[in-house]
Design an enzyme around this catalytic site. Structure first.
Site, PDB file in Angstrom:
ATOM      1  N   ALA A  61       0.836  -1.207   0.000  1.00 60.77           N
ATOM      2  CA  ALA A  61       0.000   0.000   0.000  1.00 60.77           C
ATOM      3  C   ALA A  61       0.867   1.253   0.000  1.00 60.77           C
ATOM      4  CB  ALA A  61      -0.897   0.003   1.233  1.00 60.77           C
ATOM      5  N   ASN A 110       8.814   8.566   5.176  1.00 62.17           N
ATOM      6  CA  ASN A 110       7.716   9.369   4.645  1.00 62.17           C
ATOM      7  C   ASN A 110       6.818   9.843   5.772  1.00 62.17           C
ATOM      8  OD1 ASN A 110       4.685   8.379   4.389  1.00 62.17           O
ATOM      9  ND2 ASN A 110       5.953   6.533   4.415  1.00 62.17           N
ATOM     10  N   ARG A 111       6.322  11.068   5.586  1.00 64.96           N
ATOM     11  CA  ARG A 111       5.300  11.595   6.500  1.00 64.96           C
ATOM     12  C   ARG A 111       4.186  12.214   5.667  1.00 64.96           C
ATOM     13  NH1 ARG A 111       9.949  14.867   8.022  1.00 64.96           N
ATOM     14  NH2 ARG A 111       9.930  16.911   7.013  1.00 64.96           N
ATOM     15  N   PHE A 114      -1.555  10.269   4.665  1.00 63.62           N
ATOM     16  CA  PHE A 114      -2.759   9.836   3.922  1.00 63.62           C
ATOM     17  C   PHE A 114      -3.220  10.885   2.902  1.00 63.62           C
ATOM     18  CE2 PHE A 114      -4.580   6.805   7.437  1.00 63.62           C
ATOM     19  CZ  PHE A 114      -3.592   5.889   7.128  1.00 63.62           C
ATOM     20  N   SER A 171      -0.464   3.466  10.401  1.00 66.54           N
ATOM     21  CA  SER A 171       0.330   4.559   9.850  1.00 66.54           C
ATOM     22  C   SER A 171       0.758   5.466  11.000  1.00 66.54           C
ATOM     23  CB  SER A 171      -0.483   5.380   8.854  1.00 66.54           C
ATOM     24  OG  SER A 171       0.205   6.593   8.594  1.00 66.54           O
ATOM     25  N   ASN A 173       1.639   8.516  10.598  1.00 64.59           N
ATOM     26  CA  ASN A 173       1.556   9.909  10.149  1.00 64.59           C
ATOM     27  C   ASN A 173       0.187  10.557  10.305  1.00 64.59           C
ATOM     28  OD1 ASN A 173       4.301   9.971   9.298  1.00 64.59           O
ATOM     29  ND2 ASN A 173       3.701   8.706   7.534  1.00 64.59           N
ATOM     30  N   THR A 174      -0.766   9.827  10.862  1.00 63.85           N
ATOM     31  CA  THR A 174      -2.061  10.409  11.220  1.00 63.85           C
ATOM     32  C   THR A 174      -2.138  10.345  12.737  1.00 63.85           C
ATOM     33  OG1 THR A 174      -3.140   9.792   9.150  1.00 63.85           O
ATOM     34  CG2 THR A 174      -4.584  10.121  11.045  1.00 63.85           C
ATOM     35  N   LYS A 209      -3.494  -4.474   9.291  1.00 66.59           N
ATOM     36  CA  LYS A 209      -2.075  -4.144   9.118  1.00 66.59           C
ATOM     37  C   LYS A 209      -1.537  -3.498  10.388  1.00 66.59           C
ATOM     38  CE  LYS A 209       1.131  -1.901   5.890  1.00 66.59           C
ATOM     39  NZ  LYS A 209       1.255  -1.295   4.548  1.00 66.59           N
ATOM     40  N   ASN A 238       3.765  -2.198   8.855  1.00 65.46           N
ATOM     41  CA  ASN A 238       3.851  -0.843   8.319  1.00 65.46           C
ATOM     42  C   ASN A 238       5.260  -0.280   8.595  1.00 65.46           C
ATOM     43  OD1 ASN A 238       2.974   1.763   7.350  1.00 65.46           O
ATOM     44  ND2 ASN A 238       0.898   1.153   7.927  1.00 65.46           N
ATOM     45  N   THR A 239       5.450   1.007   8.394  1.00 66.36           N
ATOM     46  CA  THR A 239       6.763   1.650   8.625  1.00 66.36           C
ATOM     47  C   THR A 239       7.021   1.797  10.122  1.00 66.36           C
ATOM     48  OG1 THR A 239       5.669   3.793   8.478  1.00 66.36           O
ATOM     49  CG2 THR A 239       6.680   2.942   6.453  1.00 66.36           C
ATOM     50  N   THR A 311       9.743  -0.066  -0.885  1.00 61.38           N
ATOM     51  CA  THR A 311      11.029   0.639  -0.941  1.00 61.38           C
ATOM     52  C   THR A 311      12.048  -0.104  -1.803  1.00 61.38           C
ATOM     53  OG1 THR A 311      10.528   1.527   1.242  1.00 61.38           O
ATOM     54  CG2 THR A 311      12.808   1.721   0.498  1.00 61.38           C
TER      55      THR A 311
HETATM   56  C1  LIG Z   1       6.057   6.637   0.405  1.00 65.31           C
HETATM   57  C2  LIG Z   1       5.320   5.580   1.185  1.00 65.31           C
HETATM   58  C3  LIG Z   1       3.931   5.694   1.374  1.00 65.31           C
HETATM   59  C4  LIG Z   1       3.247   4.708   2.085  1.00 65.31           C
HETATM   60  N1  LIG Z   1       1.892   4.816   2.239  1.00 65.31           N
HETATM   61  C5  LIG Z   1       1.197   3.827   2.875  1.00 65.31           C
HETATM   62  C6  LIG Z   1      -0.217   3.879   2.987  1.00 65.31           C
HETATM   63  O1  LIG Z   1      -0.881   4.796   2.486  1.00 65.31           O
HETATM   64  N2  LIG Z   1      -0.836   2.874   3.661  1.00 65.31           N
HETATM   65  C7  LIG Z   1      -0.162   1.814   4.205  1.00 65.31           C
HETATM   66  O2  LIG Z   1      -0.775   0.923   4.789  1.00 65.31           O
HETATM   67  N3  LIG Z   1       1.193   1.736   4.090  1.00 65.31           N
HETATM   68  C8  LIG Z   1       1.870   2.711   3.443  1.00 65.31           C
HETATM   69  N4  LIG Z   1       3.231   2.602   3.315  1.00 65.31           N
HETATM   70  C9  LIG Z   1       3.925   1.474   3.972  1.00 65.31           C
HETATM   71  C10 LIG Z   1       4.197   0.320   3.012  1.00 65.31           C
HETATM   72  O3  LIG Z   1       3.003  -0.238   2.533  1.00 65.31           O
HETATM   73  C11 LIG Z   1       5.026  -0.772   3.724  1.00 65.31           C
HETATM   74  O4  LIG Z   1       4.266  -1.309   4.776  1.00 65.31           O
HETATM   75  C12 LIG Z   1       6.350  -0.246   4.266  1.00 65.31           C
HETATM   76  O5  LIG Z   1       6.907   0.715   3.405  1.00 65.31           O
HETATM   77  C13 LIG Z   1       7.380  -1.364   4.483  1.00 65.31           C
HETATM   78  O6  LIG Z   1       7.710  -2.003   3.282  1.00 65.31           O
HETATM   79  P1  LIG Z   1       9.035  -1.669   2.405  1.00 65.31           P
HETATM   80  O7  LIG Z   1      10.193  -1.670   3.346  1.00 65.31           O
HETATM   81  O8  LIG Z   1       9.090  -2.720   1.359  1.00 65.31           O
HETATM   82  O9  LIG Z   1       8.796  -0.299   1.827  1.00 65.31           O
HETATM   83  C14 LIG Z   1       3.948   3.592   2.614  1.00 65.31           C
HETATM   84  C15 LIG Z   1       5.329   3.485   2.395  1.00 65.31           C
HETATM   85  C16 LIG Z   1       6.017   4.444   1.697  1.00 65.31           C
HETATM   86  C17 LIG Z   1       7.500   4.297   1.474  1.00 65.31           C
END
Ligand SMILES: Cc1cc2nc3c(=O)[nH]c(=O)nc-3n(C[C@H](O)[C@H](O)[C@H](O)COP(=O)(O)O)c2cc1C
Length: 354
Positions: A61, A110-111, A114, A171, A173-174, A209, A238-239, A311
């Site tokens: 996502a 990222n911040r 949503f 998330s 960031n909210t 999640k 998530n992050t 990423t």
């Molecule tokens: C730029 C960015 C935007 C993201 N936006 C969302 C989001 O809207 N909803 C969500 O559940 N996760 C979001 N994620 C988290 C990713 O879905 C994922 O859980 C997280 O980046 C870890 O995976 P990765 O290390 O492969 O990036 C975002 C990640 C990045 C880098």
């Protein structure tokens, strides 16, 4: 340099991160992307929560928040794509700059908060359920007076378009969103969401999640609630808010959620703990820091039935998808198996104890 997204990966990485992301989505919309070389090897196929996945690799996502390119992502070789997070109304998100990349750390902070065009826009693009597996990641609006109602609305509006739902309560960031992971709040949220989901038809499977920053001691109760409320799967993770292991000090000071390689160990260990707590009975999607075939395999060995990445794709380009498929096929052969099944969770205990 691996090619792609139409432009070269090297070209994309020269742009400001948010601009590069917009360009990547644009090149997909224009059809300027490498297609998967053919149908997937049948050994990568799995039926999970009633859906037939041609391969276990999904687009996480956040890449396609507004459902612009789910079909293109599938044509590029992903076995499934998750759109969103979508909120009922459009939101601008936080002020820019709000995405930061560290090539040295192979990581992103990222911040965004949503930023998305809201339910109507995503729904209009998705239409009825597209061919292939497209999950819809639902969230709550920043200024919502009733956050749970926002999730319920997501379920009601997307039920005919989504192959599955992901309830995003993780998330960073909210403000306050992660409080919905507390057992009592999560129980109340899932009760209302499940009632809404099961009240209509179709009722796509429901996943939750989680954040990788949950304390070890809180996890059993949280997983207990998710099981009790009948969720079909869990996405881990998530992050992270942690900055452990970063070398780039300026990058480390940016606030927001960290993804990529430095998240890998934390997210994989938590995945393994969730696998243990669910006794391997609930399908898990492992996400966080997958940027090579070895990391993808480790994620499955720690307990993931399916995996997602974001990423890794930014730094490695779309060829990563094919490389992971080849790596998983080699692992299946080395195990003397004919499917991914024996690999899933085979090293969960080892990972959980790290
Ligand atoms: C730029 C960015 C935007 C993201 N936006 C969302 C989001 O809207 N909803 C969500 O559940 N996760 C979001 N994620 C988290 C990713 O879905 C994922 O859980 C997280 O980046 C870890 O995976 P990765 O290390 O492969 O990036 C975002 C990640 C990045 C880098």
């Amino acid at each position: 340099m691996s090619g792609l997204f139409g432009l070269g990966q090297a070209v994309l990485l020269a742009f400001d991160p948010e601009r590069a992301h917009q360009l990547a989505v644009k090149t997909l919309e224009l059809g300027l992307y490498p297609r998967a070389s053919g149908p997937d090897d049948s050994r990568l196929r799995q039926t999970v929560f009633g859906l037939d996945f041609p391969n276990p690799i999904g687009m996480a996502a956040g890449f396609d928040k507004n459902a612009r390119v789910p079909r293109e992502l599938l044509s590029m070789g992903f076995g499934f794509a998750e759109i969103g997070t979508v909120t009922p109304r459009p939101q601008a998100g936080n002020p820019s700059p709000r995405i930061f990349r560290s090539a040295g750390d192979r990581a992103i902070v990222n911040r965004l908060g949503f930023n998305n065009e809201g339910h109507d826009a995503a729904l209009a693009r998705l239409g009825r359920r597209p061919a292939g597996i497209v999950g819809v990641n639902i969230g709550a609006g920043k200024d919502s007076a009733d956050r749970v109602a926002d999730y319920v609305q997501g379920i009601e509006r997307f039920r005919s378009s989504a192959s599955y739902f992901t309830v995003n309560v993780s998330s960073p960031n909210t403000p306050g969103l992660r409080d919905l992971q507390a057992p009592e709040a999560l129980g109340a949220l899932l009760a209302r969401v499940q009632t809404a989901r099961l009240a209509g038809s179709p009722s796509p499977p429901l996943l939750v999640k989680l954040a990788p920053d949950l304390a070890d001691e809180d996890l059993p109760k949280i997983i207990g609630v998710i099981l009790a409320r009948g969720a079909d799967g869990i996405v881990v993770s998530n992050t992270t808010l942690s900055r452990d292991g970063l070398r780039d000090a300026t990058f480390a000071r940016e606030s927001g959620g960290l993804s990529g390689r430095p998240l890998f160990n934390r997210a994989t260990r938590m995945l393994a703990r969730v696998f243990q707590l669910t006794e391997g009975k609930l399908p898990l999607i492992g996400v966080g820091g997958i940027d090579c075939p070895e990391a993808a395999l480790a994620k499955m060995e720690a307990g993931a039935t399916l995996i997602q990445l974001y990423t890794g794709l930014v730094f490695e380009g779309p060829r990563l998808i094919g490389r992971i498929k080849s790596g998983l096929l080699r692992a299946i052969e080395a195990a003397g198996a004919d499917s991914l099944k024996p690999l899933i969770g085979c090293r969960a205990d080892e990972w959980a104890n790290r």
